[in-house]
Design an enzyme around this catalytic site. Sequence first.
Site, mmCIF file in Angstrom:
data_model
loop_
_atom_site.group_PDB
_atom_site.id
_atom_site.type_symbol
_atom_site.label_atom_id
_atom_site.label_comp_id
_atom_site.label_asym_id
_atom_site.label_seq_id
_atom_site.Cartn_x
_atom_site.Cartn_y
_atom_site.Cartn_z
ATOM 1 N N LYS A 36 20.392 70.081 -16.586
ATOM 2 C CA LYS A 36 20.240 68.637 -16.808
ATOM 3 C C LYS A 36 21.245 67.839 -15.967
ATOM 4 C CE LYS A 36 20.774 66.920 -21.149
ATOM 5 N NZ LYS A 36 21.712 65.791 -21.299
ATOM 6 N N SER A 37 22.484 68.276 -15.952
ATOM 7 C CA SER A 37 23.513 67.534 -15.207
ATOM 8 C C SER A 37 23.165 67.467 -13.723
ATOM 9 C CB SER A 37 24.877 68.205 -15.376
ATOM 10 O OG SER A 37 25.294 68.130 -16.709
ATOM 11 N N ARG A 95 21.864 64.134 -11.272
ATOM 12 C CA ARG A 95 22.595 63.812 -10.035
ATOM 13 C C ARG A 95 21.684 63.952 -8.807
ATOM 14 N NH1 ARG A 95 25.932 65.277 -14.047
ATOM 15 N NH2 ARG A 95 28.132 64.670 -14.049
ATOM 16 N N GLY A 110 22.918 59.742 -22.288
ATOM 17 C CA GLY A 110 24.293 59.300 -22.014
ATOM 18 C C GLY A 110 24.667 59.497 -20.561
ATOM 19 N N ASP A 157 28.688 71.112 -24.974
ATOM 20 C CA ASP A 157 27.363 70.904 -25.584
ATOM 21 C C ASP A 157 26.891 72.129 -26.379
ATOM 22 O OD1 ASP A 157 27.157 68.352 -24.544
ATOM 23 O OD2 ASP A 157 26.208 69.032 -22.691
ATOM 24 N N LYS A 201 28.751 62.314 -29.298
ATOM 25 C CA LYS A 201 27.596 62.808 -28.535
ATOM 26 C C LYS A 201 26.316 62.110 -29.030
ATOM 27 C CE LYS A 201 29.869 65.461 -25.836
ATOM 28 N NZ LYS A 201 29.955 65.108 -24.427
HETATM 29 C C1 S3P Z 1 27.633 65.631 -18.811
HETATM 30 C C2 S3P Z 1 28.898 65.572 -19.327
HETATM 31 C C3 S3P Z 1 29.227 65.841 -20.738
HETATM 32 C C4 S3P Z 1 28.062 66.523 -21.473
HETATM 33 C C5 S3P Z 1 26.741 65.894 -21.144
HETATM 34 C C6 S3P Z 1 26.474 66.000 -19.654
HETATM 35 C C7 S3P Z 1 27.427 65.350 -17.379
HETATM 36 O O1 S3P Z 1 29.484 64.617 -21.386
HETATM 37 O O2 S3P Z 1 28.275 66.483 -22.866
HETATM 38 O O3 S3P Z 1 25.691 66.531 -21.839
HETATM 39 O O4 S3P Z 1 26.333 65.653 -16.852
HETATM 40 O O5 S3P Z 1 28.345 64.825 -16.742
HETATM 41 P P1 S3P Z 1 30.980 63.977 -21.446
HETATM 42 O O6 S3P Z 1 31.359 63.516 -20.102
HETATM 43 O O7 S3P Z 1 30.851 62.843 -22.433
HETATM 44 O O8 S3P Z 1 31.846 65.102 -21.967
#
Ligand code: S3P
Length: 446
Positions: free
Chosen positions: A28-29, A33, A100, A327, A354
């Site tokens: 996902k991250s 990006r 988020g 996570d 979260k």
């Molecule tokens: C993420 C960072 C994390 C993670 C989120 C994905 C990211 O959040 O919990 O699911 O892709 O940069 P935080 O930066 O709030 O720790």
Amino acid sequence: MNDHSKPQPATARKSGPLSGKARLPGDKSISHRAFMFGGLASGVTRITGLLEGEDVLRTGEAMKAMGARIEHNGAEWVVQGTGNGCLLEPAQPLDFGNAGTGVRLTMGLVGPYDMKTRFIGDPSLSKRPMGRVLDPLREMGTQVLEAEPGDRLPITLRGPKHAAPVSYRVPMPSAQVKSAVLLAGLNTPGVTTVIEPVMTRDHTEKMLAGFGAALEVEIDAEGVRHIRIEGQGRLQGQVIAVPGDPSSAGFPLVAALIVPGSDITIENVLMNPTRTGLILTLQEMGADIELMNRRSAGGEDVADLRVRSSELKGVRVPPERAPSMIDEYPVLAVAACFAEGETLMEGLEELRVKESDRLSAVANGLKANGVDCTEGETTLSVHGAPEGKGLGGGTVETHLDHRIAMSFLILGLATEKPVTVDDRAMIATSFPEFMGLMADLGAEIE
Ligand code: S3P
């Protein structure tokens, strides 16, 4: 996107041995990006293995609303970027749904633009703190024209005529905050510096460098990372193969460990060391996880995981491990339910902000299913009941949180009585294939 208005419960039952191969959706991250940096770069970015979950698709829509062109051609996503510094003012509010990462990184991206951008999200996202991103943006000259109390959504930003570079020490371990400041630095003259005392996932640094950004990382004598980015440079479109998401891998992985007689292989899992805390912790608990076929793909380490059901023992999970498995605590807590003795997880303060307050959502869900656990301010202790004797039979409130829903469905595969979650709909935000993939392994979830 799904209609989330009517809750759709789901129930998991004690299942026979899980077997077979699982191929995960993309990380996902990295997927977020890939859309963002591809949408910003000059030229074409081609993406395979993208996570086609709702969160990531919202990021794609946002980039389109600011001028990028994104097309889906078979297995490939083709992105034609605007060029760095050339995003357009979106005509409508950008709706990030539950995401988020999408909203926080995009706020950073548009922070220095002299245009008005409004951000909205679902009820879960609208409760989450955005001040952690707005604070550094304010220092760079971004005006917050509208925000709900506590810097919550809906939020409207307007960038300055000339953004000012900053040197910003990230006050909490957060890859989203780090990334937001670096992305703001992309369109700010001069050098923007992020000081990161506790290392978090480094996909932004790695991928921006891959797109040609002038970015350097220095680690000082205390082990603190100083990340410098020179703004207003050119980014060039890339070819990206997104590896499988280690956070999503956690669900079939723990399922195979706790369902007796299981033997599964999870293919193509990202093994970036900022993401592998769950695997390390489970191995300390005695899990039989074999890393096979380790290889490098697109600048990241990946491996296939062969997982066999195991007798687990409780361990202490130290606070410094939290960033590499932030996570994964909900699903680790599920594994702990079947371990001999106590598992103590420390340093969990970030879990409170979260998609839900994950610390209390996990503790309440465990208690509803007869698990002996204690919720502290920043800790969770779980006393296991090997073989799940007497556990289950409860309904779990998921609070619009995909990982709470999936974790508790995994719990129900090995407890004596079934486990029900009040709503499965949010699973589509990060792992739309979850139900089908688990069913193919032999899991009984309906
Ligand atoms: C993420 C960072 C994390 C993670 C989120 C994905 C990211 O959040 O919990 O699911 O892709 O940069 P935080 O930066 O709030 O720790």
